[in-house]
Design an enzyme around this catalytic site. Sequence first.
Site, PDB file in Angstrom:
ATOM      1  N   LYS A 175       0.894  -1.166   0.000  1.00  0.00           N
ATOM      2  CA  LYS A 175       0.000   0.000   0.000  1.00  0.00           C
ATOM      3  C   LYS A 175       0.929   1.213   0.000  1.00  0.00           C
ATOM      4  O   LYS A 175       1.427   1.627   1.043  1.00  0.00           O
ATOM      5  CB  LYS A 175      -0.877  -0.039   1.247  1.00  0.00           C
ATOM      6  CG  LYS A 175      -2.234   0.644   1.105  1.00  0.00           C
ATOM      7  CD  LYS A 175      -2.184   2.099   0.745  1.00  0.00           C
ATOM      8  CE  LYS A 175      -1.898   2.995   1.926  1.00  0.00           C
ATOM      9  NZ  LYS A 175      -1.595   4.388   1.516  1.00  0.00           N
ATOM     10  N   GLU A 250       8.873   1.492  11.177  1.00  0.00           N
ATOM     11  CA  GLU A 250       9.933   2.501  11.018  1.00  0.00           C
ATOM     12  C   GLU A 250       9.255   3.851  11.094  1.00  0.00           C
ATOM     13  O   GLU A 250       8.561   4.245  10.155  1.00  0.00           O
ATOM     14  CB  GLU A 250      10.610   2.332   9.652  1.00  0.00           C
ATOM     15  CG  GLU A 250      11.241   0.981   9.425  1.00  0.00           C
ATOM     16  CD  GLU A 250      12.407   0.731  10.356  1.00  0.00           C
ATOM     17  OE1 GLU A 250      13.038   1.711  10.796  1.00  0.00           O
ATOM     18  OE2 GLU A 250      12.664  -0.436  10.668  1.00  0.00           O
ATOM     19  N   CYS A 284      13.447  10.851   7.709  1.00  0.00           N
ATOM     20  CA  CYS A 284      13.235  10.467   9.106  1.00  0.00           C
ATOM     21  C   CYS A 284      14.503  10.669   9.930  1.00  0.00           C
ATOM     22  O   CYS A 284      14.425  10.738  11.155  1.00  0.00           O
ATOM     23  CB  CYS A 284      12.797   9.023   9.156  1.00  0.00           C
ATOM     24  SG  CYS A 284      13.859   8.002   8.149  1.00  0.00           S
TER      25      CYS A 284
END
Length: 496
Positions: A175, A250, A284
């Site tokens: 997805k 994550e 990130c």
Amino acid sequence: MSERRSYGLWIGGRDVPALAGRTFEVENPATKETLAIVAEGLEEDVDRAVEAARQGAAVWGRSSAEDRFHALTRLAERIRENLEELARWETLATGRPIREMRAQMKRLPDFYEYFAAVARVAEGSVPPFIGPYLNYVRHVPLGVVGLITPWNHPLLILTKKLAPALAAGNAVVIKPSEFTPTTTLDLARLCQEAGIPDGVVNVVPGYGPTAGKRLAGHPDVRKVDLTGGTETGKVTAALASGHLASVAMELGGKAPVIIFPDADLTQAEAGAAFASFIAAGQTCVQGARLILHEDIYDRMAEALSRRARQLRLGDPLDESTQMGPVSSCRQFDRVMGYIQAGAQEGAVVLAGGEPVTTPPLDRGYFIAPTLFGEVRPEMRIAAEEIFGPVTVLMRFRTEEEAVSLANASRFGLGASVWTRDVARAHRVARQLEAGIVWINDHHRIDPAMPWGGFKDSGIGREVGLQAYHAYTQTQSIVVNLGDEPFDWYGGSQRYS
Ligand code: NAD
């Protein structure tokens, strides 16, 4: 805009429309023009994809390690052949400069080749077993796994999950982010061209609360591997654990960059700018908190502000562009909200602090690279993940203070330490609450390196041998080597 593509879902090796016939638009954040019309998968489409993956898993899970090695090696080749096109579309959809996306796309084949090799050499084990028994342990695939990905590095993050999942013999339902689904659909086609059987790789573009939620909660999905925000991770992990699927999450970050006065300051300055502004700060492990020794604070603040002001913002497809827009209207509003909060909380704007209004950049979501000085850890801009071209500067006096400032965060993904003192570098690194610590560098990644966070940055690890094993489950096969008859109810004593 000259080209506009249209995509269906990718299920069982075919491009198919969504059952409800819905579609959504993918926008170019540099111009706000529509790039692609994509089928919007809903719950029933996820169910179809999981069923296709179940069939794919039955074939791929029984394939030989050698076959998987060859297929993944061919996939690496197909990616190399399509590199320019993939880079261009990642740039169009994310707004990241083409120079960055080419560099990132060039790394993708490394991951498929590394995990092809892992599949080829992975061995089981033969642990000791008391008595006349042979216990051999196999690593078998999990079956169907769900991969849910974000928009900031669409193909790199997918690859970090897909390469070990496929190498271990699983079938996947992906997805992708609703903001950047197109290159994932392109990659699924390359998987087919590489000879990976239909049904092994399925893609259902759509939104989190519908397609994503169904995938995480689907009872036939044995593992959910998501990269996204911390709140999304918590919701998704709870859904997956409802049917005892394993998870890898994550999640967010707020990486500290600690610079000691004995560092190579020219390199540290270049490194801090790289850490802060690559991908317009939308990574990130962005160097979001620059923790500077008081002796070099003013010098670094000045040098970094100059660098921030000199960054070339422009058309992401232009080779000379160094920073593009943030990737969506949602990001633009979020980042501008934090910039306002920072100013209200009393931080000092050293550079940027506003949207770019010079034509033609006013057509897109461009924000000037922003640095805040005189920031305290309790300010929202220091504590929360902004995920944009905004970095805060803080000062420290002692090594202990630097470590404690760095660890004063709910996140613990990346960190970097800049010093020429070898002992200090290791001493500090070991005290940092972060899953990844770079010394005199930032942002480096390798397929063999376990990637993941402490604290609210997640659970589980991507890539490395650990990730391969986390995509398998062990099966102990215990063989009776004895020829002594055994009849418990007839009085035999042996029972171990
Ligand atoms: P996001 O959490 O909004 O979305 C991530 C993915 O989850 C998307 O595909 C989204 O559609 C899906 N999703 C959203 N709600 C869902 C739900 N209820 N159920 C199932 N799926 C759902 O994140 P984003 O804005 O796409 O990405 C930015 C975030 O990702 C940042 O927080 C960033 O730190 C994090 N990130 C982490 C890493 C890492 O390696 N730890 C790497 C990149 C990005």
